[in-house]
Scaffold this active site. Structure first.
Site, short mmCIF file in Angstrom:
data_model
loop_
_atom_site.label_atom_id
_atom_site.label_comp_id
_atom_site.label_asym_id
_atom_site.label_seq_id
_atom_site.Cartn_x
_atom_site.Cartn_y
_atom_site.Cartn_z
N LYS A 39 -12.92 -1.64 5.38
CA LYS A 39 -13.26 -0.77 4.25
C LYS A 39 -12.37 -1.09 3.05
O LYS A 39 -11.37 -1.82 3.20
CB LYS A 39 -13.10 0.69 4.68
CG LYS A 39 -11.71 1.00 5.22
CD LYS A 39 -11.69 2.26 6.09
CE LYS A 39 -10.28 2.53 6.58
NZ LYS A 39 -10.20 3.70 7.45
N TYR A 247 9.73 0.04 -21.41
CA TYR A 247 9.43 1.41 -21.83
C TYR A 247 10.58 2.34 -21.48
O TYR A 247 11.12 2.29 -20.37
CB TYR A 247 8.15 1.91 -21.15
CG TYR A 247 6.88 1.40 -21.80
CD1 TYR A 247 6.58 1.68 -23.12
CD2 TYR A 247 5.99 0.62 -21.07
CE1 TYR A 247 5.41 1.21 -23.70
CE2 TYR A 247 4.82 0.14 -21.64
CZ TYR A 247 4.53 0.44 -22.97
OH TYR A 247 3.38 -0.03 -23.54
C1 LIG Z 1 -9.23 3.32 8.45
C2 LIG Z 1 -9.59 3.67 9.83
C3 LIG Z 1 -9.17 2.87 10.89
C4 LIG Z 1 -8.16 1.76 10.73
O1 LIG Z 1 -6.86 2.36 10.68
P1 LIG Z 1 -5.49 1.52 10.48
O2 LIG Z 1 -4.45 2.56 10.52
O3 LIG Z 1 -5.61 0.87 9.14
O4 LIG Z 1 -5.41 0.54 11.58
C5 LIG Z 1 -9.68 3.15 12.15
N1 LIG Z 1 -10.52 4.20 12.36
C6 LIG Z 1 -10.91 5.01 11.35
C7 LIG Z 1 -11.82 6.16 11.63
C8 LIG Z 1 -10.44 4.79 10.06
O5 LIG Z 1 -10.82 5.62 9.07
#
Ligand SMILES: *Cc1c(COP(=O)(O)O)cnc(C)c1O
Length: 347
Positions: A39, A247
């Site tokens: 994702k 800044y």
């Molecule tokens: C993002 C996600 C993962 C992966 O988790 P990590 O901590 O990045 O390994 C697995 N399962 C679900 C439901 C997630 O939302």
């Protein structure tokens, strides 16, 4: 996309390191298959290259958040399963039924919606995180006829800690197994894989550690960085004692020094938490950030590196535990905020 001129900011990614991390996590998953959370554009590194590389390594289960992300990877993930973690709303039904990807159903309402399609799905059980998912008691009371559940899943809230919540989530998840017909079970994210065989079930879902993240010490010896930032020097200047930088003039030189201004800033995901704390590298030398990170620029102390000048490239390995400690950001934030101005180069 082919660029007509070279960009002053690169994100170099290693297919070999990504594949090696997946193989490590696959081995640590024991008898379970190892999937991949891709994702948020493959956690910022680029979903297309991530998926293609992991397919070659042997990964056959991919997890995205949205239907738009599923559509993006479906074209080249032919013999793999894709799950949309954020579920399916009435507005998604047209696209959801036109794609091969399946939803992670998160509520009784979503189960009703999906039943009429007869298509396969995964189901998320809320075992205590209280984010997405159906509560165990409610799930056990539902009518599951006509629902083709491939993977029954739950998600760990505190797997990066030695928290009693891990065990209590495991127990809550187990209460539904006999009540819902399903093909496979899945619980562990990256950190969950390090919790051992009880948490692995049939399919694991690492994200962070594929990309070099180390959420638990057990993983630190086995997981390697996948990305490296390179930014070009746009200008160098010499400072006298008393000169100030950036800044709000948060840095004042106490000696004569040379600084380099490089082409990266908070709009690229190098956020202001790195102000006065970050360190770039050149030929084994450390080049500390001086003053505030700007939107598009950062100043580095390059005193003692007399050879450096305009057009030279300085590097920053995405060693996520280090960057997290410097900036106060989570390892996830360091990765997923990496912006659009990088020339993402895979080798
Ligand atoms: C993002 C996600 C993962 C992966 O988790 P990590 O901590 O990045 O390994 C697995 N399962 C679900 C439901 C997630 O939302």
């Amino acid at each position: 996309m082919a660029e007509t001129h070279s960009l002053p900011l690169r994100l170099n990614c290693s297919r070999g390191a990504l594949a090696a991390n997946w193989q490590t996590l696959d081995a640590m998953s024991g008898a379970a298959s190892c999937g991949a959370a891709v994702k948020a554009n493959g956690y910022g590194l680029g979903a297309e290259e991530v998926v293609k590389t992991l397919l070659k390594a042997g990964c056959r289960n991919f997890f995205v958040a949205t239907w738009a992300e599923a559509r993006e990877i479906e074209a080249f993930a032919e013999d793999a399963q894709i799950t949309v973690l954020n579920g399916v709303l009435p507005d998604d039904m047209a696209v959801a039924t036109s794609l091969r990807a399946k939803p992670m159903l998160n509520s009784a309402r979503q189960i009703e919606l999906w039943r009429q399609t007869g298509l396969p799905c995964d189901v998320m059980i809320n075992s205590g995180m209280n984010r997405l998912g159906i509560n165990p008691a409610e799930a056990c009371a539902l009518d599951w006829s006509g629902i083709a559940v491939d993977t029954l899943a739950s998600h760990l809230a505190s797997a990066d800690e030695n928290s009693p919540q891990n065990q209590s989530q495991l127990e809550a998840f187990r209460t539904v197994f006999g009540q819902i017909p399903h093909q496979r079970k899945s619980l562990a994210n990256s950190a969950g894989i390090a919790l051992g065989a009880d948490y692995a079930f049939d399919l694991t879902r690492p994200g962070l550690s594929l990309y070099g993240g180390v959420p638990r010490d057990e993983l630190s010896a086995h997981i390697q960085p996948v990305g490296q930032i390179e930014a070009q020097i746009l200008q160098t200047r010499t400072l006298q004692p008393g000169d100030q930088v950036g800044y709000n003039a948060t840095f004042t030189a106490t000696r004569a020094m040379t600084v380099a201004i490089i082409s990266v800033g908070y709009a690229d995901g190098y956020l202001r938490g790195f102000s006065g704390k970050g360190i770039f590298h050149h030929d084994g030398q450390s080049l500390p950030v001086v003053g505030r990170v700007s939107m598009d620029l950062v100043a580095l102390d390059i005193s003692g590196n007399a050879g450096l000048g305009e057009g030279d490239w300085l590097s920053l390995p995405l060693d996520l535990p280090v960057l997290s400690a410097q900036s106060g950001l989570s390892q996830y934030e360091v990765l997923t905020t990496l912006g659009r101005r990088f020339d993402r180069r895979w080798a």
